[in-house]
Every structure is written in C-alpha cells, then in structure tokens.
Design a protein around this motif. Sequence first.
Motif, PDB file in Angstrom:
ATOM      1  N   ASP A   1       0.835  -1.204   0.000  1.00  0.00           N
ATOM      2  CA  ASP A   1       0.000   0.000   0.000  1.00  0.00           C
ATOM      3  C   ASP A   1       0.867   1.251   0.000  1.00  0.00           C
ATOM      4  O   ASP A   1       2.059   1.203   0.301  1.00  0.00           O
ATOM      5  CB  ASP A   1      -0.952   0.000   1.201  1.00  0.00           C
ATOM      6  N   SER A   2       0.254   2.365  -0.322  1.00  0.00           N
ATOM      7  CA  SER A   2       0.968   3.650  -0.392  1.00  0.00           C
ATOM      8  C   SER A   2       0.731   4.477   0.868  1.00  0.00           C
ATOM      9  O   SER A   2       0.720   5.705   0.826  1.00  0.00           O
ATOM     10  CB  SER A   2       0.502   4.435  -1.620  1.00  0.00           C
TER      11      SER A   2
ATOM     12  N   VAL B   1       7.808  -6.901   4.884  1.00  0.00           N
ATOM     13  CA  VAL B   1       9.061  -7.007   4.144  1.00  0.00           C
ATOM     14  C   VAL B   1       9.360  -5.671   3.464  1.00  0.00           C
ATOM     15  O   VAL B   1       8.566  -4.729   3.526  1.00  0.00           O
ATOM     16  CB  VAL B   1       8.983  -8.134   3.085  1.00  0.00           C
ATOM     17  N   GLU B   2      10.507  -5.606   2.817  1.00  0.00           N
ATOM     18  CA  GLU B   2      10.905  -4.386   2.111  1.00  0.00           C
ATOM     19  C   GLU B   2       9.812  -4.018   1.103  1.00  0.00           C
ATOM     20  O   GLU B   2       9.393  -4.846   0.302  1.00  0.00           O
ATOM     21  CB  GLU B   2      12.228  -4.617   1.378  1.00  0.00           C
TER      22      GLU B   2
ATOM     23  N   ASP C   1       8.196   0.729  10.346  1.00  0.00           N
ATOM     24  CA  ASP C   1       9.617   0.577  10.632  1.00  0.00           C
ATOM     25  C   ASP C   1       9.926  -0.917  10.657  1.00  0.00           C
ATOM     26  O   ASP C   1       9.488  -1.638  11.561  1.00  0.00           O
ATOM     27  CB  ASP C   1       9.948   1.222  11.981  1.00  0.00           C
ATOM     28  N   LEU C   2      10.656  -1.404   9.641  1.00  0.00           N
ATOM     29  CA  LEU C   2      10.906  -2.841   9.527  1.00  0.00           C
ATOM     30  C   LEU C   2      11.711  -3.394  10.696  1.00  0.00           C
ATOM     31  O   LEU C   2      11.683  -4.601  10.950  1.00  0.00           O
ATOM     32  CB  LEU C   2      11.628  -3.146   8.212  1.00  0.00           C
TER      33      LEU C   2
ATOM     34  N   ASN D   1       4.847   2.024   0.162  1.00  0.00           N
ATOM     35  CA  ASN D   1       5.517   2.298   1.433  1.00  0.00           C
ATOM     36  C   ASN D   1       5.477   1.124   2.404  1.00  0.00           C
ATOM     37  O   ASN D   1       6.230   1.094   3.374  1.00  0.00           O
ATOM     38  CB  ASN D   1       4.899   3.537   2.089  1.00  0.00           C
ATOM     39  N   THR D   2       4.560   0.199   2.178  1.00  0.00           N
ATOM     40  CA  THR D   2       4.445  -0.969   3.054  1.00  0.00           C
ATOM     41  C   THR D   2       4.135  -2.194   2.212  1.00  0.00           C
ATOM     42  O   THR D   2       3.319  -2.120   1.287  1.00  0.00           O
ATOM     43  CB  THR D   2       3.317  -0.782   4.091  1.00  0.00           C
TER      44      THR D   2
END
Length: 728
Positions: free
Chosen positions: A656-657, A712-713, A662-663, A719-720
């Motif tokens: 999603d945008s 994950v990245e 914070d990973l 962004n997510t």
Amino acid sequence: MKNLVEKRGKLLFTVDSALLRELGERLVGKAHIALAELVKNSFDADATKCTITFRANEIEIVDDGHGMTLQEFERFWMRVGTTHKAGEVYSRTLRRPLTGSKGVGRLAVQFLANKVEIQSTAAGGNLSLNVKVDWNDAVHHEFITEASADFELTSSLSSYANDSPHGFRVILSGLRQDWDNQSLKGLAQEVWTLKAPFDGFAGKGNLDQSHNFNIEIESSEDTDLELSSFSQQASAAIEQWIAKIEGVIERGRKNNKQRVKITFQDGKVFEESFYVSENENCQIDSATWEIRIFNLSGHYGSKIKVGDARKYFSEFGGVHVYDGPFRLPYYGIEQDWLGIELDHSHRKVRSALLPSHFHVERALNDLPTQGRILGVVRINTGSEHQHASPRAIKSGDYLKIQVTRDRLQINKAYDQLKNAVRRSVDLYAVFSMRQRHENARRERPELSPVSQAVGLQGLLSEYKNEIPKRVYNEVSAAIETFTSSVEKEQVYSDSITSLLGPLATAGMSALALEHETSRQLSILERIAKNLSGSGIRAEESAKEIRKWILDFKSMRRVFEPLANQEDRETIKPLRAARVIDIVIDSLQHFMNSTTVTQDIPTNILLPAATFVEWQGIFQNVFTNALNAMLAVKQVRKIHVDAGYRGKNRAWVHISDSGSGVDLSDTETLFEPFRRKGDIPEQRRAMGLGGHGLGLTIVQMIAESRGCSVRFVEPAQGFNTTFEIEWRI
C-alpha cells in the motif's frame, strides 16, 4: 348524400435512393463487418484465396472465385435484397454452405467508401467486366431505380488472386472513415480474426469448409501494419493453453446428444455425453466447439511475452461464434453470452446444467474468466435452415442470424446451443477441481499421528509373545493414552482454528454494522422529515432512499461467507486470486478513492483452510492498508501480487501507499492490543481497525495453517508490503 368516386386506380411503391446509405449504415455498422461481407462473397464464389490490401486511401479485395458475367452482375449484384442464396444451399463448384442470404452484403462497399470499382472475369469466359459506382451520385437520385453504375466489357483479361484468369476484384476509394496507421492496423487485426484460429472437433465434421480458403492481408509500404508480427504473436499465444474443451452435437434433432472432451496440459483426458435438452426436442442439427484455457502468468518462452499474451486475450479473447467459416462479430471478450462473468460475480459454486452426480465442492470456483479463454463455436445457419422441420421454420425455432447479421436470433435453438457450450465449460471446472482435491490429498502426510500410533500398536502386537507381559501391557497402555490425547488435541485444535476466521470477520463486521446502522437510521430520519414536509422534496428523498438501499446491500457483502455453511466449515486449498477478488469486492463500501490492482497467477493455491479463515486474514490486512492511507494526500493505492520461491515455497504480497512501517520494529505489531499510529474515532467505530487485534488474529490463523506472516521491504512505488508465505 352518396359520395361520387371521381378517380380509381393503383399506386405503386417507390423506394428513395437514400435507402442505399441508410441500409449500409444500419445493416453493416462497423468497418470490419463490412469487409467481412465482401470476404464472404469470395467464399460463396468458391474462391480458394482472398487478398485484402490496405493502401493510403484505398482498400482492394481480390479473389480467385468463379467471377460474374454481365448478366449475373446485373441480376444479383445490382439488385438490392435479392435472396437467391436462400434457395441455394451450397456453392456451385466446391459445394460450400453459402454464407449470405439477405442480399444486402454489397451495401458494405457503400459503408466503407464513396467510390467502388469492380473487375470480374467469369470462369470459362473471354471478356472482363469493369464497373464503376459513385455512391454520392447514386443517393442523389430520387429513387433507387434511377441510380446507375457505369460498365464496360473488354477483351483485355485481368489477373486475379493466385494469378487466376477468373475472379472478382473490388477497389474501394474515397474512404468514408479517416484511416490512420493505427486504425488501419486495428481494422486489419479484426479481419485477421474472421477465420477461426483452431478447429478442434470442427475438423471432423462438415461445418468447417474453410480448409481450402485463405484470407491474406497485405499493406503498401506507406501503410506498414506490422501484420506479420501480430499474426506470429497471436499464433504463439494460442498454443500456450493449459486445458482444452472440445464439444460436438451431431444429428442433434435425431439423437439429442452432445459429446464433450476435456484435455489437460499434463495429458489427462476426460470424456462425457449429455442430452442437449432434458425437457424438449433438440432444435440444433450440428455444432462443434473448442475452448482453450490459459494461465497468463509465468514465462511463455521466446516467441511471445506474457504481457503481450494478456493484451491479445484482453482484445480478442472470450468465446466466439462462427457461422460456417466466418466469425459473427457480436460474440467474444466484450459479451458474456455464456454467463461466465455473471456467475463469478454471484459467487456460484454449483452448476445448474450438469447432473447432480457431477457435483464437486466449489466446482465453479474454477470457472475460467473471459480474459483467459479463447473459444470457437462453429455452426452453419444455412444448413440449420435446410434441416429444420416446417414447424420449426414457421415458429423460427432454429439457428438463424438476425437481419443485422452480427448475432444469432434468440430462440429455443440459441438457448440450447448456449447451454450446451456452457455445460462443457462447467464440466471443465468440475474436473479441474477434482484434480485439485486429488493433488491436495496426495500432498498430505501419508500417516497422521493417530494413524502412526495405530500402526505402532499393530507392530507391538506382532512381538507380543517375544516381550515380557508387564512390558507389553505398559507400552500398549502408553500408546493408547498417547492416541487418545492426540485425537482430543486434534479435535480441539481444529475447533479453535475454525473459530478464528469467523471471529475475525464477525468482530470487525459487527462493529462496522453497528456504526453503519446508526448512520443509516439517521439518514432515514432525515428522509422521513423531508417527506413529511413539502412535496417538492419528495424526489430528492426518493433518491436518498435508493442510495441508502445500495449502501446497505454493499455492507451486507462482508457477512456473506458467515451465512454460508460451506464457507465456514469446508477445509481445502483455494485459489488465491479468487479469494482475494471476493474479499476486495466485499470491502468496496470502504475503499472510497483507493485503487486496487493485482497480479496473481491463477495456479497459486492457498494452504487448505476454510474460506472464512482466509477472508478473516485478508480483510484484516486490507483494513490495515486502508487505515494507513487515511492521512496520505497522494494517490491511494493497494497492489496484490503472488509468486513462487524455488520449487517449494509460495507467497502473497499486499502493498500500500500508506504511512509505512519501521521494519526493525514490526514484530511488536503482532502483539495483542499493539497498533501503529492513531486511528480516527470514526474509523474505529466502523470496525476498521484501531483495536490492536487484527495482526494478532492474522498471525494465529496463518500459523495454524502452516503460513508465516511478516512485513518485508516495500515494493517499488509503495511504502508498506505485507507478506504471507507457505510451503507448497
């Protein structure tokens, strides 16, 4: 007082010459249909080759058929509405079933161009006929009978297609449409699809008389249409099928039977026979069809890219109907004439056209969508008319074309054809689902812990006489205790797991419904107040009521799986793409301006679980994504994709945008009552997050079904990204 007759006689009908243009506009309507009419004339003239050449402001159609004499041209071509083909079932030499019968095909040239030049040399003749028609001049006359064409007969013989000394040539100039390179290319591609791309069962019958008739499309250097590239790509795309459905009706009016053959890419073949109609006589003499199913993902090899294949099927896919060798333009990707997409949207799981003993749980979940099938249904309306009984002809209950020449007349015969073809597609879905069930059973462990314990007990019994009695009794008792404990644990585990999905959906949905009910009641109160006032506001209030009904129906979609016993209780592998489609559809009420896209291979199966469990997982993940985008000012978008890692792992990503995560600290988000950021009170009241249990529930359900979940990245442009992964 008696009236005196001053004059008596007869009045003759006259036809305004403007009817030429009117008929051309209404009966042809589209450029590729107009060209198809000219190609059909070549087929009826026993041509073996018809070449269409596109030039800057000119189109030429030339064939090697038997041509026309001056007398034939005057009698047939110059006479609008002649029906001589209706009485002639087959062509004069090759005995092809004639494709025209209304006598309006020549109006196609008027639709395409203002001027037409015709050259014709009859087989065995020694003169060439040259005719010129200016349609603008023809329609300016008061009556059709006053319109004329200039002709001359010459001893100078022309050469036609295949260097034939006889044939027919039509040269269209002063084209009525603006043809740039792109539009000409599109027209040429439409004409390319006039002939069926494959035959299947059709090659075994007399419906396909086109094996010795070829259509070639050419272009001049200044009109490069890249047709060879299109032809090669299309041919490569249609060979990448994963399953093939073939069907045939032979002597249907006598035996009322259809045969169906399903072939899968792995070589498995299934064949069945059915009645065309259970309750009435069959109104079809002959029909054949082949439908190919494609998986538009992965790698197609060097001949064509997957993206090109998708584009091809999005434009030319679907199930088409061919009358004789030519396609009827109405059917295909844009027309859901078989009701496939309709049944997808209504989430139907059981076929109404197959006998009950064919039923498999959720069989219609494996119905292919319009965008990944290409089908050819072959009929011959001329032959159907010939074989129809006088009663059928009188009632119109046989396969025939509407006067618009773009589709079949809707009657009993049409309904029987539609049901026969759709029945075969449903049969494919049944066999596809059966194979999935069999594969799932094979992939399960051969022996459960309980079965292994029983086996151990049997092994112990074999050595009973060799083991001290006290040891035997103690070991045997221990095995029985272990078996009982495992059985109880399994029952408990299954009951807890099966509750997680409904609880996840029901909890969120109940809160949403509570908020929505309060909001809708307020709307109703306002509507009631409006209605009790001035009558002028009644229409406005009526519109609000209709909107309220639509909104409330949309809300109810969230609850549909909970009301379905099979959705709640049946545990089995489900197609990821289908499940996600349904979840997205159920959340449309909350999507607002969010754009959702997906790229999920159709062959990816989620681990065995109930539909409600997977709905609970995806609803919570999508809800988190929607909440994360509340404060985002740029475009709100969600993308879902899936794939494989090596040979034994599969994954689904939801990106999603929104505001991102914070990973380095995402593990805490899966703890109960932990949440990231503040959710507005209104959203929490709607049940859309804010309670800190969503990801906890997602993790519990996922892990109980052998999946791992994590952030994950993020994918590029997002962004997510949330990942669900499992072992195949």
